[in-house]
Scaffold this motif. Structure first.
Motif, PDB file in Angstrom:
ATOM      1  N   GLY A 118      46.431  31.272  50.179  1.00  0.00           N
ATOM      2  CA  GLY A 118      45.696  32.747  50.017  1.00  0.00           C
ATOM      3  C   GLY A 118      46.736  33.499  49.149  1.00  0.00           C
ATOM      4  N   CYS A 119      46.572  34.731  49.126  1.00  0.00           N
ATOM      5  CA  CYS A 119      47.401  35.909  48.460  1.00  0.00           C
ATOM      6  C   CYS A 119      47.114  37.147  49.084  1.00  0.00           C
ATOM      7  CB  CYS A 119      47.042  35.531  46.837  1.00  0.00           C
ATOM      8  SG  CYS A 119      47.798  36.749  46.035  1.00  0.00           S
ATOM      9  N   SER A 120      48.114  37.867  49.164  1.00  0.00           N
ATOM     10  CA  SER A 120      48.063  39.213  49.869  1.00  0.00           C
ATOM     11  C   SER A 120      47.193  40.259  49.091  1.00  0.00           C
ATOM     12  CB  SER A 120      49.465  39.977  50.441  1.00  0.00           C
ATOM     13  OG  SER A 120      50.401  40.004  49.318  1.00  0.00           O
ATOM     14  N   LEU A 121      47.561  40.014  47.693  1.00  0.00           N
ATOM     15  CA  LEU A 121      46.582  41.010  46.725  1.00  0.00           C
ATOM     16  C   LEU A 121      45.316  40.729  46.825  1.00  0.00           C
ATOM     17  CD1 LEU A 121      49.159  40.885  43.788  1.00  0.00           C
ATOM     18  CD2 LEU A 121      48.473  42.609  44.891  1.00  0.00           C
ATOM     19  N   ALA A 122      44.847  39.519  46.823  1.00  0.00           N
ATOM     20  CA  ALA A 122      43.368  39.001  46.756  1.00  0.00           C
ATOM     21  C   ALA A 122      42.983  39.430  48.152  1.00  0.00           C
ATOM     22  CB  ALA A 122      43.144  37.499  46.656  1.00  0.00           C
ATOM     23  N   GLU A 123      43.758  39.367  49.240  1.00  0.00           N
ATOM     24  CA  GLU A 123      43.182  39.830  50.519  1.00  0.00           C
ATOM     25  C   GLU A 123      42.799  41.388  50.635  1.00  0.00           C
ATOM     26  OE1 GLU A 123      42.207  38.145  53.312  1.00  0.00           O
ATOM     27  OE2 GLU A 123      42.161  36.691  51.922  1.00  0.00           O
ATOM     28  N   SER A 124      43.619  42.235  49.541  1.00  0.00           N
ATOM     29  CA  SER A 124      43.650  43.904  49.847  1.00  0.00           C
ATOM     30  C   SER A 124      42.258  44.383  49.293  1.00  0.00           C
ATOM     31  CB  SER A 124      44.747  44.210  48.974  1.00  0.00           C
ATOM     32  OG  SER A 124      44.545  44.184  47.399  1.00  0.00           O
ATOM     33  N   ILE A 125      41.422  43.621  48.923  1.00  0.00           N
ATOM     34  CA  ILE A 125      40.261  44.291  48.056  1.00  0.00           C
ATOM     35  C   ILE A 125      38.970  43.378  48.009  1.00  0.00           C
ATOM     36  CG2 ILE A 125      40.767  43.810  45.774  1.00  0.00           C
ATOM     37  CD1 ILE A 125      39.803  46.634  45.204  1.00  0.00           C
ATOM     38  N   THR A 126      37.675  43.999  48.354  1.00  0.00           N
ATOM     39  CA  THR A 126      36.580  43.197  48.527  1.00  0.00           C
ATOM     40  C   THR A 126      35.676  43.821  47.335  1.00  0.00           C
ATOM     41  OG1 THR A 126      35.355  44.963  49.835  1.00  0.00           O
ATOM     42  CG2 THR A 126      36.723  43.010  50.739  1.00  0.00           C
ATOM     43  N   GLY A 127      34.505  42.981  47.009  1.00  0.00           N
ATOM     44  CA  GLY A 127      33.579  43.529  45.963  1.00  0.00           C
ATOM     45  C   GLY A 127      33.008  44.715  46.458  1.00  0.00           C
ATOM     46  N   GLU A 128      32.809  44.879  47.732  1.00  0.00           N
ATOM     47  CA  GLU A 128      32.179  46.205  48.243  1.00  0.00           C
ATOM     48  C   GLU A 128      33.068  47.467  47.811  1.00  0.00           C
ATOM     49  OE1 GLU A 128      29.432  46.980  49.118  1.00  0.00           O
ATOM     50  OE2 GLU A 128      29.584  48.834  49.909  1.00  0.00           O
ATOM     51  N   ASP A 129      34.304  47.140  47.955  1.00  0.00           N
ATOM     52  CA  ASP A 129      35.421  48.263  47.746  1.00  0.00           C
ATOM     53  C   ASP A 129      35.302  48.761  46.011  1.00  0.00           C
ATOM     54  OD1 ASP A 129      36.493  48.396  50.022  1.00  0.00           O
ATOM     55  OD2 ASP A 129      37.998  46.580  49.555  1.00  0.00           O
ATOM     56  N   VAL A 130      35.060  47.770  45.289  1.00  0.00           N
ATOM     57  CA  VAL A 130      34.946  47.777  43.827  1.00  0.00           C
ATOM     58  C   VAL A 130      33.618  48.560  43.487  1.00  0.00           C
ATOM     59  CG1 VAL A 130      34.940  46.838  41.568  1.00  0.00           C
ATOM     60  CG2 VAL A 130      35.881  45.842  43.505  1.00  0.00           C
ATOM     61  N   ARG A 131      32.504  48.186  44.284  1.00  0.00           N
ATOM     62  CA  ARG A 131      31.373  49.008  43.931  1.00  0.00           C
ATOM     63  C   ARG A 131      31.240  50.348  44.428  1.00  0.00           C
ATOM     64  NH1 ARG A 131      29.209  44.030  45.352  1.00  0.00           N
ATOM     65  NH2 ARG A 131      29.158  44.267  47.603  1.00  0.00           N
ATOM     66  N   LEU A 132      32.212  50.853  45.482  1.00  0.00           N
ATOM     67  CA  LEU A 132      32.319  52.252  46.005  1.00  0.00           C
ATOM     68  C   LEU A 132      33.320  52.863  45.052  1.00  0.00           C
ATOM     69  CD1 LEU A 132      32.872  51.653  49.731  1.00  0.00           C
ATOM     70  CD2 LEU A 132      30.905  52.753  48.649  1.00  0.00           C
ATOM     71  N   VAL A 143      39.704  47.154  35.434  1.00  0.00           N
ATOM     72  CA  VAL A 143      40.470  46.350  34.871  1.00  0.00           C
ATOM     73  C   VAL A 143      41.204  45.539  36.033  1.00  0.00           C
ATOM     74  CG1 VAL A 143      42.579  45.448  33.584  1.00  0.00           C
ATOM     75  CG2 VAL A 143      41.046  47.464  32.751  1.00  0.00           C
ATOM     76  N   THR A 144      40.813  44.238  36.352  1.00  0.00           N
ATOM     77  CA  THR A 144      41.064  43.486  37.484  1.00  0.00           C
ATOM     78  C   THR A 144      42.004  42.516  37.336  1.00  0.00           C
ATOM     79  OG1 THR A 144      38.979  44.346  38.888  1.00  0.00           O
ATOM     80  CG2 THR A 144      40.093  42.170  39.480  1.00  0.00           C
ATOM     81  N   TYR A 145      43.260  42.602  38.158  1.00  0.00           N
ATOM     82  CA  TYR A 145      44.193  41.583  38.232  1.00  0.00           C
ATOM     83  C   TYR A 145      43.621  40.205  38.552  1.00  0.00           C
ATOM     84  CZ  TYR A 145      49.330  39.861  38.873  1.00  0.00           C
ATOM     85  OH  TYR A 145      50.192  39.201  38.863  1.00  0.00           O
ATOM     86  N   VAL A 146      43.818  39.250  38.139  1.00  0.00           N
ATOM     87  CA  VAL A 146      43.347  37.910  38.357  1.00  0.00           C
ATOM     88  C   VAL A 146      43.498  37.376  39.707  1.00  0.00           C
ATOM     89  CG1 VAL A 146      43.028  36.772  36.309  1.00  0.00           C
ATOM     90  CG2 VAL A 146      45.232  36.629  37.275  1.00  0.00           C
ATOM     91  N   ASN A 147      44.536  38.014  40.435  1.00  0.00           N
ATOM     92  CA  ASN A 147      44.947  37.832  42.047  1.00  0.00           C
ATOM     93  C   ASN A 147      43.788  38.281  42.702  1.00  0.00           C
ATOM     94  OD1 ASN A 147      47.283  37.457  40.423  1.00  0.00           O
ATOM     95  ND2 ASN A 147      48.338  37.507  41.876  1.00  0.00           N
ATOM     96  N   THR A 148      42.793  38.024  42.683  1.00  0.00           N
ATOM     97  CA  THR A 148      41.425  38.633  43.457  1.00  0.00           C
ATOM     98  C   THR A 148      40.036  37.395  43.373  1.00  0.00           C
ATOM     99  OG1 THR A 148      40.514  39.470  41.285  1.00  0.00           O
ATOM    100  CG2 THR A 148      41.669  40.898  42.755  1.00  0.00           C
TER     101      THR A 148
END
Ligand code: 13P
Ligand code: SF4
Length: 333
Positions: A118-132, A143-148
């Motif tokens: 996995g990756c700690s950056l990818a773990e730090s955020i969800t699609g729901e967070d982005v919607r909010l 703008v989203t880093y590919v580490n997601t």
């Protein structure tokens, strides 16, 4: 499923000798009999299966120099994944990289040798967070880093990597962007541009452990040292660096400038992999290990090819949305 341990035979020793010749400065002779049977078996099986191994710069030298078809940073791996003409892609890196390869190749088999990579950056955020966030800052591009995850990419306007983040932000011709999820990369981007950058709180668990004080210590004991750092490092580390760039940017920088003595402030395998190419450069090697990258091993790559494990799947409706933001990035460069 796993393969029983493979044997080191005189035939395998002969076949893999040219590979070991290149690697002998970074892999002790006593270790090679452990790696060599897997190197030989993987190279044979990938031909049989018409498979391509896409290998990130943080993979260990026996993988990076022994079995890779294509090596690179996240941007190069995404680009090359989009062009691959093979039936199977084995992504030797972490899960978000395999997911990006699958998003770009929905009809191909994309395998990751260990699903726990996995990756700690990818773990730090969800699609729901982005919607909010989009509700809170209406109209501000994301703008989203590919580490997601694919979910997060699907909610974004455009992706970026550490090698093109500034260029992507500036390409939007806007005075504000939401930059996700790497707080330190976002701060670095904000320093390089006049665009206001709204940040998230994600960090890389590997790069956040370096400190500026540590680097000052290296400069004190090696006054001639050249310090190059990855932009996922904290600001006080980047302030001490002579060059900041993506993993491939760092490799190219060493190739172009050939410093007598260098420290690469990043994951441990980078210095080993680059030292093989540039024996004239002395590497001072403080480093932090990425436990996710290190899930990928030669036996697991062999099992991936043998048993078709583990296929990466992305829900087609999410993949279609995520592909837009990845392709938007690839179009920018
Ligand atoms: P690069 O795109 O620079 O290879 O970075 C990927 C990564 O995960 C660094 O930690
Ligand atoms: Fe993620 Fe950091 Fe590992 Fe890169 S080094 S894969 S950013 S945890």
């Amino acid at each position: 499923m796993t393969t029983a341990a493979l044997e080191y035979t005189p035939e395998i020793a002969r076949l893999t000798q040219p590979i070991y010749e290149r690697l002998k400065s970074v892999i002790p002779e006593i270790e090679w009999p452990v790696h060599a049977p897997y190197v030989a078996a993987i190279n044979e099986l990938k031909r049989e299966r018409n498979a391509v191994l896409l290998v990130h710069n943080y993979q260990t030298p026996e993988i990076f120099h022994g079995v890779a078809d294509i090596t690179g940073d996240s941007l190069a791996l995404a680009r090359r994944a989009a062009e691959v003409d093979a039936d199977v892609i084995v992504l030797c890196g972490v899960h978000f990289m395999a997911e990006t390869a699958k998003i770009l190749n929905p009809d191909k088999t994309v395998l990751i040798p260990d699903l726990r990579a996995g990756c700690s950056l990818a773990e730090s955020i969800t699609g729901e967070d982005v919607r909010l966030l989009k509700q809170r800052y209406p109209g501000v591009p994301v703008v989203t880093y590919v580490n997601t995850s694919a979910d997060v990419k699907a909610e974004s306007d455009v992706c970026c990597t550490s090698s093109n983040a500034v260029k992507v932000v500036e390409s939007l011709n806007t005075d504000r962007v939401i930059f996700l999820p790497d707080n330190y990369l976002g701060k670095y981007v904000a320093q390089q541009t006049d665009v206001e950058v709204i940040l998230w709180h994600g960090t890389c668990e590997v790069h956040e452990r370096f400190t500026g004080a540590e680097l000052k210590g290296y400069r004190a004991s090696h006054p001639d040292i050249h310090i190059i750092a990855h932009p996922e490092c904290p600001p006080d580390v980047l302030d001490e660096a002579d060059f900041v760039g993506s993993t491939s940017g760092m490799i190219n920088h060493v190739g172009e400038t050939r410093p007598a003595k260098v420290v690469m402030v990043t994951e441990c395998s980078m210095s080993d992999n680059v030292a093989v190419e540039f024996p004239d450069v002395e590497f001072i090697r403080p480093c932090n290990l990425c436990p996710h990258m290190k899930r990928i091993t030669l036996p697991r790559i062999l099992d991936a090819l043998r048993f078709n494990q583990y296929p990466v799947e992305v829900d087609p409706s999410i993949a279609d949305q995520a592909r837009r933001s990845v392709e938007a990035m690839l179009a920018i460069g």
